[in-house]
Motif scaffolding. Structure first.
Motif, PDB file in Angstrom:
ATOM      1  N   HIS A  30       0.829  -1.191   0.000  1.00 12.89           N
ATOM      2  CA  HIS A  30       0.000   0.000   0.000  1.00 12.89           C
ATOM      3  C   HIS A  30       0.867   1.245   0.000  1.00 12.89           C
ATOM      4  CE1 HIS A  30       0.898  -0.885   4.250  1.00 12.89           C
ATOM      5  NE2 HIS A  30       0.999   0.423   4.349  1.00 12.89           N
ATOM      6  N   GLY A  31       0.234   2.367  -0.319  1.00 14.99           N
ATOM      7  CA  GLY A  31       0.906   3.652  -0.237  1.00 14.99           C
ATOM      8  C   GLY A  31       1.711   4.029  -1.460  1.00 14.99           C
ATOM      9  N   ASN A  32       1.715   3.183  -2.495  1.00 21.53           N
ATOM     10  CA  ASN A  32       2.520   3.476  -3.678  1.00 21.53           C
ATOM     11  C   ASN A  32       1.761   4.366  -4.659  1.00 21.53           C
ATOM     12  OD1 ASN A  32       4.563   1.677  -2.728  1.00 21.53           O
ATOM     13  ND2 ASN A  32       3.337  -0.034  -3.490  1.00 21.53           N
ATOM     14  N   ARG A  33       2.500   4.935  -5.602  1.00 22.97           N
ATOM     15  CA  ARG A  33       1.877   5.715  -6.671  1.00 22.97           C
ATOM     16  C   ARG A  33       1.063   4.796  -7.579  1.00 22.97           C
ATOM     17  NH1 ARG A  33       3.697  10.801  -7.742  1.00 22.97           N
ATOM     18  NH2 ARG A  33       2.934  10.575  -9.874  1.00 22.97           N
ATOM     19  N   LEU A  88      -4.825   2.558  -0.994  1.00 22.53           N
ATOM     20  CA  LEU A  88      -5.278   2.832   0.369  1.00 22.53           C
ATOM     21  C   LEU A  88      -4.914   4.239   0.831  1.00 22.53           C
ATOM     22  CD1 LEU A  88      -4.280  -0.571   2.017  1.00 22.53           C
ATOM     23  CD2 LEU A  88      -6.064  -0.082   0.333  1.00 22.53           C
ATOM     24  N   ARG A  89      -4.587   5.111  -0.099  1.00 26.43           N
ATOM     25  CA  ARG A  89      -4.211   6.482   0.246  1.00 26.43           C
ATOM     26  C   ARG A  89      -5.466   7.353   0.335  1.00 26.43           C
ATOM     27  NH1 ARG A  89      -0.092   8.114  -4.318  1.00 26.43           N
ATOM     28  NH2 ARG A  89      -1.937   7.543  -5.532  1.00 26.43           N
ATOM     29  N   LEU A  99      -9.055   3.888   8.352  1.00 25.09           N
ATOM     30  CA  LEU A  99      -8.154   3.324   7.346  1.00 25.09           C
ATOM     31  C   LEU A  99      -8.821   2.153   6.634  1.00 25.09           C
ATOM     32  CD1 LEU A  99      -4.787   3.176   9.364  1.00 25.09           C
ATOM     33  CD2 LEU A  99      -5.652   5.043   7.945  1.00 25.09           C
ATOM     34  N   VAL A 100      -8.397   1.930   5.384  1.00 27.40           N
ATOM     35  CA  VAL A 100      -8.870   0.783   4.605  1.00 27.40           C
ATOM     36  C   VAL A 100      -7.950  -0.423   4.799  1.00 27.40           C
ATOM     37  CG1 VAL A 100      -9.497   0.001   2.272  1.00 27.40           C
ATOM     38  CG2 VAL A 100      -9.850   2.381   2.920  1.00 27.40           C
ATOM     39  N   ASN A 364      -4.392  15.262   3.375  1.00 25.25           N
ATOM     40  CA  ASN A 364      -4.664  13.953   2.781  1.00 25.25           C
ATOM     41  C   ASN A 364      -3.385  13.131   2.832  1.00 25.25           C
ATOM     42  OD1 ASN A 364      -3.068  14.873   0.585  1.00 25.25           O
ATOM     43  ND2 ASN A 364      -4.882  15.719  -0.425  1.00 25.25           N
ATOM     44  N   GLU A 365      -3.335  12.053   2.071  1.00 25.90           N
ATOM     45  CA  GLU A 365      -2.165  11.165   2.135  1.00 25.90           C
ATOM     46  C   GLU A 365      -0.884  11.844   1.687  1.00 25.90           C
ATOM     47  OE1 GLU A 365      -1.531   7.170   3.544  1.00 25.90           O
ATOM     48  OE2 GLU A 365      -3.402   8.304   3.237  1.00 25.90           O
ATOM     49  N   GLY A 366      -1.008  13.021   1.058  1.00 25.23           N
ATOM     50  CA  GLY A 366       0.179  13.728   0.600  1.00 25.23           C
ATOM     51  C   GLY A 366       1.099  14.189   1.698  1.00 25.23           C
TER      52      GLY A 366
END
Length: 662
Positions: A30-33, A88-89, A99-100, A364-366
């Protein structure tokens, strides 16, 4: 452009990766582009997609508010929605969300179907996204051309999920088993069909089964509607374009915070701490929460954890106290502290150039790649060991907002707001006029801290868009009368910029009942900064003005209240910012006219001598000048932070901690 893992891929990941802190296999990267670095997309499309996401999120929340049943969800609005991509971002930034991660951990994406709704509230299997059992979370996958491309999620605080007391927040719990029904991730709906067995189990365990069933139905239906809206977005622009826009939205947040926020914090290491004051089991004591903040401008890239080269904040929680016996623990050390990063980051917005710019900045996730968190070993307030209780975890996660604000204040010469404690649960329960069980519980706000450019706000709520329950509604539904709802005079901490005021609410019971409270800051006050004074703490009085008038502890499950007795609740005032003796006379006069400061408080806290009436106060400038000169001459050297008189009670007579000095 699908990169969905196959079953074989998932098995390989499980074999290669260590178990996560919950002791469960994390089977999804998770968390990737979603697109390659440097992928371009029309900025107008990014704006359209970003606006659509915000619109869908708001539509989901509106649907829940209009179709739910419980006062906590429908009227107090203590719930949030969020939209996440298939990595999941979190894409939306109007509010925090759960969170997912625990869903895709337990349910492979390729096995999900349209119409599925997943559910969980298990604190220890939520990857840190759920703090206590009353927060129920539903998650719906979004499909495009048969594949999962995003998720819509909603979670909120529900009236009752079982446990040792009504409301499922027993203040003296010493185990999560006392706090209610814990449900690990399950499929609550399958392909559009509700799991009636699971619903029956949950409602059977609730003291408010009808409200619980209606709220869950509202949340599931709203998220399914939101998933349809997002699917339409993918159909309109295509998966490649929409996913490129998702990356663009998060890239913009990362760059904005790097340029406008992190650049304001000088490189270096800063330390500060604050405390919860009680846990419901042990006698009041200082439950330490400490942050060591390190700002590095030229940190190397960390591809394994998705962190780019450049400025970075390292938040180290070493020094946080051992886990409490009572329910003030919070499971924060999951997924690298992913939830806590997004929970704490809004504090950093106070470094924006203007208040207007601050209001424009989403979280956000950024922001996640810009923050590294370091947790102590298992067994602390932030790293509790199952089955430690957690229902009052607000005492930790709210305090951490203040600890981060304080440690940043040390780095930027105080240009951060003073402290606030803007959530606590109070309520009454018993039998109504018809002999039926009832539970009235609300989340009352308090004053926010003074800022270096303005006073704090009065009676705000930390949950966005939440509110106190309307008097007309509560009086028609519950056996009591609201005799007063207003501002608690003198509750805001004195300062060049005054802290915001808390509530004063008075309720006269019409039938015998029980009062309940889950609140902190009843001994320790909201701290002031750079000469500002602490605000007034939380307090509850029962039988106000009567023969058995008494103060009630801030942690109470079943304090008896007789018919005819009045309950007075005063919530916390925010801390003050700057020297109160520098507050202009005309602003103190305005506070007197508005009833926010009393004549006695003006003299005591601001050195202002005034006469006349509330409607027509008159400041004696000459007498005030002389009094202020006297007060300046008499006061000793003061620390950078003022914790109020309650700190000495728990700190063996000390008036300040070592970290309170610059």
């Amino acid at each position: 452009m699908s990169t969905t893992a196959t079953t074989a891929d998932l098995a390989a990941i499980v074999a290669a990766k260590p178990a996560n802190p919950a002791g469960l296999p994390t089977a999804y990267e998770h968390g990737n582009r979603l697109t390659a670095e440097g992928t371009s997309v029309d900025p107008i499309i990014i704006e359209i997609v970003e606006g659509t996401l915000a619109s869908v999120e708001m539509e989901v929340e509106t649907a829940i508010a209009r179709t739910s049943r419980s006062p906590m969800i429908r009227d107090a609005h203590d719930f949030r929605a969020g939209i996440h991509d298939r990595q999941l971002r979190k894409l939306t930034g109007r509010s925090y969300s759960a969170l997912v991660h625990p869903i895709v951990r337990d349910f492979p994406l390729e096995e999900m179907q349209e119409g599925d709704v997943f559910f969980h509230n298990d604190v220890y299997e939520s990857e840190g996204g759920i703090g206590h059992l009353p927060d129920l979370c539903v998650t719906v996958p979004v499909f495009h051309e048969g594949e999962v491309v995003a998720f819509v999620q909603a979670f909120g605080h529900h009236d009752d999920i079982g446990g040792a007391c009504p409301g499922s927040m027993p203040s003296s719990a010493q185990s999560v088993y006392e706090e209610g029904l814990a449900v690990p991730p399950i499929k609550l709906w399958e392909a559009g069909r509700p799991n009636q067995g699971a619903l029956r189990i949950m409602t059977r365990n609730s003291r408010m089964p009808d409200s619980l069933a209606a709220d869950l139905d509202a949340e599931c239906s709203a998220c399914l509607m939101g998933a349809r809206r997002l699917s339409e977005l993918f159909g309109r622009y295509g998966r490649e374009t929409v996913e490129a826009a998702f990356d663009g939205i998060l890239d913009k947040t990362t760059e904005t915070y790097r340029r406008e926020i992190l650049s304001k914090i000088p490189d270096g290491t800063y330390v500060w701490e604050d405390y919860a004051e009680h846990d419901g089991v042990d006698e009041p004591m200082l439950h330490t929460q400490r942050i060591t903040l390190t700002k590095v401008s030229d940190a190397p890239a960390d591809p394994e954890n998705g962190r780019p080269a450049g400025p970075r904040l390292i938040i180290d929680f070493t020094g946080t106290a051992p886990q409490a016996k009572g329910p003030i623990n919070h499971c924060g050390d999951y997924v690298g502290g992913n939830f806590l990063k997004k929970w704490l980051a809004p504090i950093l917005r106070n470094l924006a150039d203007t208040p207007e710019r601050m209001a424009e900045l989403d979280v956000n996730e950024g922001i996640v790649p810009l923050i590294e968190m370091r947790f102590p070993e298992k067994g602390t307030l932030l790293t509790p060991v199952f089955p430690a209780p957690t229902n009052a975890r607000t005492f930790v996660i709210l305090r951490l907002l203040g600890v981060l604000a304080g440690v940043v204040a040390k780095a930027v010469d105080g240009k951060m707001p003073a402290d606030q404690e803007t959530i606590r649960y109070t309520g009454v329960y018993g039998k109504d006029r018809d002999g039926n069980d009832y539970l009235m519980r609300e989340v009352l706000g308090g004053g926010s801290g003074g800022r270096y450019y303005a006073d704090g706000e009065d009676t705000i709520h930390v949950v966005p868009d939440s509110r106190n329950l309307p008097t007309e509604f509560t009086e028609s539904r519950f056996p009591f009368i609201v005799e007063r709802l207003g501002l608690a005079v003198d509750s805001g901490g004195a300062g060049r910029y005054r802290g915001g005021l808390g509530y004063e609410k008075q309720i006269r019971m019409l039938k015998d009942a029980n009062f309940m409270s889950i609140a902190d800051r009843s001994i320790l006050a909201c701290w002031g900064v750079k000469g500002g004074k602490a605000g007034r703490p939380f307090e509850v009085t029962i039988d106000l003005g009567g023969p058995t008038e008494r103060e009630v502890d801030a942690l109470a499950d079943a304090e008896p209240v007789k018919a005819g007795q009045v309950i007075r609740i005063r919530t916390t005032g925010g801390g003050g910012w700057g020297d109160p003796l520098e507050r202009p006379y005309d602003e103190v006069e305005r506070d007197l006219r508005w009833g926010k400061v009393s004549f006695e408080g003006a003299r005591r806290d601001y050195g202002v001598v005034a006469s006349g009436t509330k409607d027509d106060p008159v400041v004696d400038v000459e007498a005030s000048d002389a009094l202020r000169e006297q007060l300046r001459a008499e006061r000793p050297e003061e620390p950078f932070f003022d914790r109020g008189p309650g700190y000495a009670r728990l700190a063996e007579g000390k008036t300040a901690a070592d970290v309170d000095w610059l």
